[in-house]
Design an enzyme around this catalytic site. Structure first.
Site, PDB file in Angstrom:
ATOM      1  N   GLY A  57      -0.262  -8.818   7.139  1.00  0.00           N
ATOM      2  CA  GLY A  57      -0.244  -7.727   8.107  1.00  0.00           C
ATOM      3  C   GLY A  57      -1.087  -6.586   7.577  1.00  0.00           C
ATOM      4  O   GLY A  57      -1.163  -6.376   6.358  1.00  0.00           O
ATOM      5  N   GLN A  62      -4.404   1.781   6.724  1.00  0.00           N
ATOM      6  CA  GLN A  62      -4.624   1.158   5.414  1.00  0.00           C
ATOM      7  C   GLN A  62      -6.099   0.908   5.108  1.00  0.00           C
ATOM      8  O   GLN A  62      -6.434   0.570   3.973  1.00  0.00           O
ATOM      9  CB  GLN A  62      -3.856  -0.176   5.318  1.00  0.00           C
ATOM     10  CG  GLN A  62      -2.352   0.010   5.317  1.00  0.00           C
ATOM     11  CD  GLN A  62      -1.662  -1.317   5.154  1.00  0.00           C
ATOM     12  OE1 GLN A  62      -1.517  -2.062   6.103  1.00  0.00           O
ATOM     13  NE2 GLN A  62      -1.250  -1.635   3.931  1.00  0.00           N
ATOM     14  N   CYS A 104       3.437  -4.520   0.070  1.00  0.00           N
ATOM     15  CA  CYS A 104       2.478  -3.815   0.911  1.00  0.00           C
ATOM     16  C   CYS A 104       1.124  -3.781   0.204  1.00  0.00           C
ATOM     17  O   CYS A 104       1.066  -3.503  -0.993  1.00  0.00           O
ATOM     18  CB  CYS A 104       2.974  -2.392   1.161  1.00  0.00           C
ATOM     19  SG  CYS A 104       1.871  -1.417   2.192  1.00  0.00           S
ATOM     20  N   LEU A 105       0.059  -4.056   0.948  1.00  0.00           N
ATOM     21  CA  LEU A 105      -1.278  -4.054   0.348  1.00  0.00           C
ATOM     22  C   LEU A 105      -1.636  -2.681  -0.217  1.00  0.00           C
ATOM     23  O   LEU A 105      -2.455  -2.585  -1.126  1.00  0.00           O
ATOM     24  CB  LEU A 105      -2.333  -4.475   1.377  1.00  0.00           C
ATOM     25  CG  LEU A 105      -2.227  -5.928   1.888  1.00  0.00           C
ATOM     26  CD1 LEU A 105      -3.251  -6.178   2.973  1.00  0.00           C
ATOM     27  CD2 LEU A 105      -2.388  -6.922   0.747  1.00  0.00           C
ATOM     28  N   HIS A 146       7.406  -3.286   9.621  1.00  0.00           N
ATOM     29  CA  HIS A 146       6.636  -2.735   8.498  1.00  0.00           C
ATOM     30  C   HIS A 146       5.309  -2.154   8.999  1.00  0.00           C
ATOM     31  O   HIS A 146       4.935  -1.029   8.653  1.00  0.00           O
ATOM     32  CB  HIS A 146       6.387  -3.855   7.476  1.00  0.00           C
ATOM     33  CG  HIS A 146       5.598  -3.468   6.270  1.00  0.00           C
ATOM     34  ND1 HIS A 146       6.105  -3.512   4.993  1.00  0.00           N
ATOM     35  CD2 HIS A 146       4.316  -3.034   6.137  1.00  0.00           C
ATOM     36  CE1 HIS A 146       5.172  -3.111   4.133  1.00  0.00           C
ATOM     37  NE2 HIS A 146       4.078  -2.815   4.803  1.00  0.00           N
ATOM     38  N   GLU A 147       4.585  -2.915   9.840  1.00  0.00           N
ATOM     39  CA  GLU A 147       3.265  -2.464  10.314  1.00  0.00           C
ATOM     40  C   GLU A 147       3.392  -1.303  11.294  1.00  0.00           C
ATOM     41  O   GLU A 147       2.594  -0.367  11.254  1.00  0.00           O
ATOM     42  CB  GLU A 147       2.488  -3.629  10.949  1.00  0.00           C
ATOM     43  CG  GLU A 147       2.196  -4.796  10.005  1.00  0.00           C
ATOM     44  CD  GLU A 147       1.565  -4.389   8.681  1.00  0.00           C
ATOM     45  OE1 GLU A 147       0.818  -3.393   8.647  1.00  0.00           O
ATOM     46  OE2 GLU A 147       1.830  -5.059   7.668  1.00  0.00           O
ATOM     47  N   HIS A 150       3.778   1.862   9.498  1.00  0.00           N
ATOM     48  CA  HIS A 150       2.506   2.400   9.002  1.00  0.00           C
ATOM     49  C   HIS A 150       1.857   3.324  10.034  1.00  0.00           C
ATOM     50  O   HIS A 150       1.244   4.332   9.675  1.00  0.00           O
ATOM     51  CB  HIS A 150       1.515   1.266   8.710  1.00  0.00           C
ATOM     52  CG  HIS A 150       1.592   0.715   7.318  1.00  0.00           C
ATOM     53  ND1 HIS A 150       1.390   1.485   6.199  1.00  0.00           N
ATOM     54  CD2 HIS A 150       1.831  -0.544   6.859  1.00  0.00           C
ATOM     55  CE1 HIS A 150       1.503   0.711   5.117  1.00  0.00           C
ATOM     56  NE2 HIS A 150       1.780  -0.515   5.492  1.00  0.00           N
TER      57      HIS A 150
HETATM   58 ZN   LIG Z   1       2.161  -2.113   4.293  1.00  0.00          ZN
END
Ligand SMILES: [Zn+2]
Length: 181
Positions: A57, A62, A104-105, A146-147, A150
């Site tokens: 995701g 991000q 998370c990236l 989660h996304e 963001h």
């Molecule tokens: Zn994330």
């Protein structure tokens, strides 16, 4: 001669992933109002960038773009039908509870269990502006929540206890000091 094969492997720009504590990650993203070719290309770039970073995701903040766009593929290229583009998404229904590990990236190597709804219904637009609804449970429900977080400037560590969060902040500061973050 067909260029169909070429089109399928056409390269899209790979964006660098923005890491915590970049302020773009804590800022609520703006709604998308224009659906055009640039947006379609950006979505393709987001998928490429997500796969390149081994993610399932990715949200536009991000990659430093404060817009309500997120892409998800919980199958990581295994099932094309799992590819989701969510623009201006809103959670319309939440059911049950789950408590599972997330990463998370933008927070590499940090994984913690997060309280989430077990299942959600999300209403969103695709990259062409068409409205649709998607239901998700288990991993997809976690990815959706989660996304979408963001897009509101919320990271999964913001949903942890104060104590756990402080430990993570300390760990990140140490990594920063050593030039490893
Ligand atoms: Zn994330």
């Amino acid at each position: 001669m067909s260029d169909k094969g070429k089109a399928a492997v056409a390269a899209h720009k790979i964006h660098a992933i923005v890491k915590y504590p970049d302020p773009v990650l804590s800022r609520p993203a703006e709604k998308v109002t224009e659906f055009n070719a640039d947006l379609v290309e950006l979505v393709a770039e987001m998928f490429e960038s997500m796969y390149a970073a081994q993610g399932i995701g990715l949200a536009a903040p991000q990659i430093g773009i404060s817009k309500q766009i997120t892409v998800i593929d919980v199958s990581f290229k295994e099932r094309p039908e799992d590819k989701l583009v969510l623009i201006n998404p809103e959670i319309s229904e939440r059911k049950g509870k789950q408590f599972e590990e997330e990463g998370c990236l933008s927070l590499p190597d940090i994984r913690e269990k997060v309280h989430r709804a077990a299942a959600v219904t999300v209403r969103a637009q695709d990259e062409f502006g068409e409205f649709f609804e998607v239901d998700g449970d288990e991993l997809l429900a976690r990815a959706l929540q989660h996304e979408i977080d963001h897009l509101h400037g919320v990271l999964f560590i913001d949903r942890l206890s104060r104590l756990k969060r402080d430990l993570i902040y300390r760990r990140i500061r140490k990594l920063q000091k050593n030039g490893e973050w």
